[in-house]
Design a protein around this motif. Structure first.
Motif, short mmCIF file in Angstrom:
data_model
loop_
_atom_site.label_atom_id
_atom_site.label_comp_id
_atom_site.label_asym_id
_atom_site.label_seq_id
_atom_site.Cartn_x
_atom_site.Cartn_y
_atom_site.Cartn_z
N GLU A 28 0.88 -1.48 0.10
CA GLU A 28 0.02 -0.01 -0.09
C GLU A 28 0.90 1.27 -0.01
N LEU A 29 2.10 1.13 0.54
CA LEU A 29 2.92 2.46 0.44
C LEU A 29 3.47 2.63 -1.14
N PHE A 30 3.49 1.55 -1.96
CA PHE A 30 3.86 1.76 -3.10
C PHE A 30 3.04 2.34 -4.06
N ASP A 31 3.55 3.20 -4.89
CA ASP A 31 2.99 3.68 -6.10
C ASP A 31 2.70 2.76 -7.08
N ASP A 32 1.62 2.63 -7.88
CA ASP A 32 1.39 1.56 -8.86
C ASP A 32 2.60 1.46 -9.95
N SER A 33 2.97 2.78 -10.16
CA SER A 33 4.09 2.80 -11.36
C SER A 33 5.53 2.78 -10.73
N ALA A 34 5.73 2.23 -9.32
CA ALA A 34 6.96 2.34 -8.84
C ALA A 34 7.80 1.78 -9.44
N THR A 35 9.25 2.03 -9.71
CA THR A 35 10.13 1.56 -10.56
C THR A 35 11.41 0.94 -9.71
N THR A 36 12.36 0.14 -10.10
CA THR A 36 13.51 -0.25 -9.61
C THR A 36 14.44 -0.42 -10.64
N VAL A 37 15.77 0.41 -10.20
CA VAL A 37 16.75 0.38 -11.52
C VAL A 37 18.09 -0.44 -10.54
N GLY A 38 18.76 -0.95 -11.43
CA GLY A 38 20.20 -1.41 -10.86
C GLY A 38 19.99 -2.45 -9.63
N SER A 39 19.17 -3.45 -9.87
CA SER A 39 18.89 -4.38 -8.85
C SER A 39 18.58 -5.59 -9.43
N VAL A 41 15.90 -6.98 -8.74
CA VAL A 41 14.59 -7.05 -9.11
C VAL A 41 14.26 -6.42 -10.30
N GLU A 42 14.16 -7.23 -11.27
CA GLU A 42 13.46 -7.11 -12.71
C GLU A 42 12.24 -7.47 -13.13
N ALA A 43 11.33 -6.74 -13.67
CA ALA A 43 10.22 -7.13 -14.17
C ALA A 43 10.46 -7.95 -15.40
N LEU A 44 9.48 -8.97 -15.56
CA LEU A 44 9.60 -9.89 -16.92
C LEU A 44 9.07 -8.92 -17.87
N PRO A 45 9.05 -9.04 -19.31
CA PRO A 45 8.31 -8.58 -20.15
C PRO A 45 6.89 -8.43 -19.90
N GLY A 46 6.30 -7.35 -20.21
CA GLY A 46 4.85 -7.31 -19.68
C GLY A 46 4.35 -7.29 -18.14
N ASP A 47 5.25 -7.11 -17.39
CA ASP A 47 5.06 -7.02 -15.99
C ASP A 47 5.43 -5.95 -15.62
N ARG A 48 4.49 -5.43 -14.45
CA ARG A 48 4.63 -4.00 -13.92
C ARG A 48 5.96 -4.25 -12.86
N GLN A 49 6.80 -3.20 -12.93
CA GLN A 49 7.99 -3.25 -11.93
C GLN A 49 7.59 -3.53 -10.57
N VAL A 50 6.37 -2.86 -10.10
CA VAL A 50 5.85 -3.02 -8.49
C VAL A 50 5.28 -4.37 -8.36
N ASP A 51 5.20 -5.21 -9.25
CA ASP A 51 4.94 -6.66 -9.23
C ASP A 51 6.01 -7.47 -8.76
N SER A 52 7.23 -7.18 -9.17
CA SER A 52 8.65 -7.77 -9.18
C SER A 52 8.90 -7.17 -7.58
N ARG A 111 4.08 8.25 -1.19
CA ARG A 111 4.13 6.98 -1.83
C ARG A 111 5.55 6.46 -2.39
N ILE A 112 6.09 5.15 -2.37
CA ILE A 112 7.49 4.78 -2.75
C ILE A 112 7.18 4.81 -4.19
N THR A 113 8.08 5.68 -4.94
CA THR A 113 8.01 5.59 -6.38
C THR A 113 9.20 5.00 -7.04
N SER A 114 10.24 4.78 -6.07
CA SER A 114 11.55 4.32 -6.75
C SER A 114 12.19 3.38 -5.48
#
Length: 141
Positions: A28-39, A41-52, A111-114
């Protein structure tokens, strides 16, 4: 939390919710468009980064009776940098006490965006945990 952006307050809530094992409350603390880079935690093609991010947090701590211990927390504008120790049943199963590193979070509108965890590459226990997590995430592909 107040209506004014409070990155440290959001981070504190994040730690409390992780330590309570409540993944839904954590997310609930994460924005739906939250991202992660250099980790790892990588989204699979078609997945939202927040799901990863959700899967990573569950694998590392909430789904494994885990806890976070903030050693030191610093804030720079909308960013929080927290030196942490992470402990969980998964780590105990690997024969390690904890993983160490820095959680780096950007917070906008409370909201956590990154999000990313920067592991302590000099710590042998952390290296063991991160190899395990890399293997788990690599198998998803």
């Amino acid at each position: 939390m107040t209506s004014q952006n409070d990155p440290v307050g959001v981070f504190t809530a994040y730690v409390e919710r992780v330590n309570a094992g409540d993944l839904e409350a954590v997310m609930e603390l994460f924005d739906d468009s939250a991202t992660t880079v250099g980790s790892i935690v990588e989204a699979l093609p078609g997945d939202r980064q927040v799901d990863s991010i959700r899967q990573y947090i569950n694998e590392m701590v909430t789904g494994r009776n885990g806890t976070l211990k903030a050693i030191r927390v610093a804030r720079a504008d909308n960013w929080v940098y927290a030196l942490l120790e992470v402990r969980s049943d998964m780590m105990a199963g690997l024969g390690v006490e904890c993983a160490k590193g820095i959680d780096e979070l950007e917070v906008k509108n409370n909201r956590i965006t990154s999000f990313r965890f920067l592991p302590d590459a000099t710590d042998p226990q952390t290296q063991t945990v991160m190899r395990h997590m890399q293997d788990r995430f690599a198998r998803r592909k």
